[in-house]
Every structure is written in C-alpha cells, then in structure tokens.
Design a protein around this motif. Structure first.
Motif, mmCIF file in Angstrom:
data_model
loop_
_atom_site.group_PDB
_atom_site.id
_atom_site.type_symbol
_atom_site.label_atom_id
_atom_site.label_comp_id
_atom_site.label_asym_id
_atom_site.label_seq_id
_atom_site.Cartn_x
_atom_site.Cartn_y
_atom_site.Cartn_z
ATOM 1 N N GLY A 142 30.200 43.667 35.877
ATOM 2 C CA GLY A 142 30.649 44.088 37.199
ATOM 3 C C GLY A 142 31.084 42.947 38.099
ATOM 4 N N TRP A 143 30.828 41.716 37.694
ATOM 5 C CA TRP A 143 31.187 40.534 38.477
ATOM 6 C C TRP A 143 32.340 39.800 37.804
ATOM 7 C CZ3 TRP A 143 29.001 39.071 43.109
ATOM 8 C CH2 TRP A 143 27.895 39.822 43.529
ATOM 9 N N HIS A 144 32.988 38.916 38.559
ATOM 10 C CA HIS A 144 34.040 38.065 37.993
ATOM 11 C C HIS A 144 34.099 36.748 38.759
ATOM 12 C CE1 HIS A 144 36.156 40.362 41.202
ATOM 13 N NE2 HIS A 144 36.810 39.221 41.387
ATOM 14 N N ILE A 145 34.703 35.751 38.105
ATOM 15 C CA ILE A 145 35.013 34.479 38.765
ATOM 16 C C ILE A 145 36.513 34.269 38.635
ATOM 17 C CG2 ILE A 145 32.737 33.477 38.371
ATOM 18 C CD1 ILE A 145 33.980 31.747 36.143
ATOM 19 N N TYR A 146 37.052 33.408 39.449
ATOM 20 C CA TYR A 146 38.489 33.216 39.485
ATOM 21 C C TYR A 146 38.937 32.049 38.611
ATOM 22 C CZ TYR A 146 38.403 36.627 43.183
ATOM 23 O OH TYR A 146 38.216 37.788 43.887
ATOM 24 N N SER A 147 40.184 32.122 38.205
ATOM 25 C CA SER A 147 40.832 31.075 37.424
ATOM 26 C C SER A 147 40.896 29.769 38.228
ATOM 27 C CB SER A 147 42.254 31.547 37.080
ATOM 28 O OG SER A 147 43.052 30.497 36.611
ATOM 29 N N GLN A 148 41.184 28.696 37.543
ATOM 30 C CA GLN A 148 41.435 27.415 38.214
ATOM 31 C C GLN A 148 42.790 27.431 38.914
ATOM 32 O OE1 GLN A 148 40.170 23.813 35.664
ATOM 33 N NE2 GLN A 148 40.806 25.388 34.198
ATOM 34 N N ASN A 149 43.645 28.340 38.492
ATOM 35 C CA ASN A 149 45.045 28.346 38.922
ATOM 36 C C ASN A 149 45.323 29.410 39.966
ATOM 37 O OD1 ASN A 149 45.588 26.350 36.874
ATOM 38 N ND2 ASN A 149 45.406 28.009 35.405
ATOM 39 N N VAL A 150 44.624 29.336 41.082
ATOM 40 C CA VAL A 150 44.822 30.266 42.192
ATOM 41 C C VAL A 150 45.639 29.548 43.261
ATOM 42 C CG1 VAL A 150 43.666 31.596 44.002
ATOM 43 C CG2 VAL A 150 42.673 31.484 41.712
ATOM 44 N N THR A 206 37.946 28.393 40.496
ATOM 45 C CA THR A 206 36.968 27.592 39.768
ATOM 46 C C THR A 206 37.536 26.182 39.668
ATOM 47 O OG1 THR A 206 36.244 29.527 38.528
ATOM 48 C CG2 THR A 206 35.733 27.375 37.575
ATOM 49 N N SER A 207 36.706 25.178 39.911
ATOM 50 C CA SER A 207 37.193 23.793 39.842
ATOM 51 C C SER A 207 36.130 22.900 39.224
ATOM 52 C CB SER A 207 37.577 23.279 41.234
ATOM 53 O OG SER A 207 36.460 23.256 42.087
ATOM 54 N N PHE A 208 36.594 21.833 38.587
ATOM 55 C CA PHE A 208 35.719 20.896 37.893
ATOM 56 C C PHE A 208 35.916 19.499 38.445
ATOM 57 C CE2 PHE A 208 36.482 24.416 35.088
ATOM 58 C CZ PHE A 208 35.241 24.678 34.558
ATOM 59 N N GLN A 209 34.808 18.799 38.597
ATOM 60 C CA GLN A 209 34.823 17.389 38.971
ATOM 61 C C GLN A 209 34.002 16.652 37.923
ATOM 62 O OE1 GLN A 209 36.514 16.003 41.578
ATOM 63 N NE2 GLN A 209 37.324 18.046 41.989
ATOM 64 N N PHE A 210 34.574 15.620 37.333
ATOM 65 C CA PHE A 210 33.872 14.837 36.320
ATOM 66 C C PHE A 210 33.591 13.446 36.867
ATOM 67 C CE2 PHE A 210 36.003 18.127 33.960
ATOM 68 C CZ PHE A 210 35.066 18.478 32.997
ATOM 69 N N ALA A 211 32.386 12.967 36.597
ATOM 70 C CA ALA A 211 32.001 11.627 37.031
ATOM 71 C C ALA A 211 32.754 10.601 36.193
ATOM 72 C CB ALA A 211 30.498 11.434 36.865
ATOM 73 N N GLN A 212 33.167 9.522 36.829
ATOM 74 C CA GLN A 212 33.791 8.429 36.081
ATOM 75 C C GLN A 212 32.703 7.651 35.370
ATOM 76 O OE1 GLN A 212 36.146 6.184 38.871
ATOM 77 N NE2 GLN A 212 37.867 7.586 38.674
ATOM 78 N N ALA A 213 33.026 7.187 34.166
ATOM 79 C CA ALA A 213 32.056 6.423 33.390
ATOM 80 C C ALA A 213 32.796 5.446 32.485
ATOM 81 C CB ALA A 213 31.181 7.357 32.559
ATOM 82 N N ALA A 214 32.095 4.413 32.077
ATOM 83 C CA ALA A 214 32.700 3.390 31.224
ATOM 84 C C ALA A 214 32.801 3.827 29.765
ATOM 85 C CB ALA A 214 31.880 2.102 31.314
ATOM 86 N N ASP A 239 48.716 38.195 43.493
ATOM 87 C CA ASP A 239 48.097 38.376 42.192
ATOM 88 C C ASP A 239 47.194 37.174 41.925
ATOM 89 O OD1 ASP A 239 49.521 40.705 41.833
ATOM 90 O OD2 ASP A 239 51.065 39.797 40.584
ATOM 91 N N VAL A 240 45.998 37.423 41.395
ATOM 92 C CA VAL A 240 45.072 36.332 41.088
ATOM 93 C C VAL A 240 44.514 36.503 39.679
ATOM 94 C CG1 VAL A 240 44.420 35.865 43.490
ATOM 95 C CG2 VAL A 240 43.118 37.522 42.181
ATOM 96 N N GLY A 241 44.281 35.373 39.026
ATOM 97 C CA GLY A 241 43.668 35.377 37.705
ATOM 98 C C GLY A 241 42.156 35.328 37.830
ATOM 99 N N TYR A 242 41.471 36.034 36.923
ATOM 100 C CA TYR A 242 40.014 36.077 36.981
ATOM 101 C C TYR A 242 39.447 36.292 35.585
ATOM 102 C CZ TYR A 242 40.378 41.151 36.496
ATOM 103 O OH TYR A 242 40.650 42.406 36.019
ATOM 104 N N PHE A 243 38.134 36.072 35.459
ATOM 105 C CA PHE A 243 37.426 36.232 34.189
ATOM 106 C C PHE A 243 36.198 37.110 34.394
ATOM 107 C CE2 PHE A 243 39.427 32.044 34.134
ATOM 108 C CZ PHE A 243 40.225 32.173 33.009
#
Length: 149
Positions: free
Chosen positions: A51-59, A67-75, A99-103
């Motif tokens: 019954g729930w959904h989350i949205y695409s990264q491409n809104v 939905t968005s991702f942040q990655f830590a920089q590392a060596a 129109d929006v994309g969702y999962f």
C-alpha cells in the motif's frame, strides 16, 4: 486505589498512542558483489510495505521528494557513474500536476564502484519519501556501510 488504576491506564494509553504514531513503511538493506579485483557493485534494497510507495530518483522539480543517494568519499574506492534504478511505475499525480515514477513492494538500486585497493568500505545515506493513498510521510534517511572484500 481507583486513582492509581486510572492513572496507570492513562499512562498506558498515552504510551501506546505515542508509539502508534511512529510508522516506518520502508526497510533498507545493503549488500555488495565484487565483479573482479578492480570493480564491485553495491546493492541498496528498499522493502516497502503493501500500500506504500517511494519515488524514483528521476523526479522533476516541483514534484514529490525523489529518492537520493549520497556516498562518502574514501581513499579505497571511487564511484563509477550514477546510482542505477530499475524501470519505475509511472502515474499522474494531480497534486503536482505531473507524471512521477515510483516503486512499490521492493526496489534494488545499484552503484558501481572502482576499487583502489583490494577491499573497501562504502558508506552513504539514502533519503526518500514514503506515501500511500491518503498521506505522505516526511522525508526519511538511512545511513549504510558495506565492506567489499
């Protein structure tokens, strides 16, 4: 005695009511797969309650929170390209007039990384917004770390 029982009952209802307000319809898990000595893929999986959904990264701007991702920089690793997602379902959201994309149910996002050493620990956060037919929860965040050996 009646006052004590009444007070205990009131406390139980207050505590039960407060805990009922915390709703987490999305659970996240992270895994990785080493492709070769220099490449790996990080899998970030969302399991979404029925019954729930989350949205695409491409809104597009003006829509719901993507939905968005942040990655830590590392060596010990570097990101290769953008975080990939499967094809989303699309529906017209009248409130946003677009129109929006969702999962729904589950979705696995993938991030390729190039390894600078034999092993790496990839750390990051994902931000998303979960909605159902009647409400959208405030944006939420999940921090993750996965070690690639």
């Amino acid at each position: 005695m009646k006052k004590i029982v009444l007070m205990i009952t009131a406390v139980i209802f207050v505590v039960a009511g407060a805990s009922a307000q915390i709703h987490k319809p999305v659970k996240w898990t992270v895994a990785s797969k080493k492709l070769n000595s220099k490449e790996a893929v990080v899998f970030i999986k969302a399991t979404i309650q029925n019954g729930w959904h989350i949205y695409s990264q491409n809104v597009k701007d003006g829509g719901p929170i993507p939905t968005s991702f942040q990655f830590a920089q590392a060596a010990d690793y570097a990101l290769t390209g953008k975080t990939a997602e499967p094809k989303s379902k699309v529906k017209h959201e009248e409130v946003f007039k677009m129109d929006v994309g969702y999962f729904t149910n589950e979705v696995i996002f993938q991030q390729k990384v190039s390894l600078k050493k034999g092993t790496a620990t990839v750390k990051g956060t994902v931000e998303w917004q979960a909605c159902d037919a009647s409400q959208c929860l405030p944006p939420d965040e999940y921090s993750f770390a996965v070690t690639i050996k």
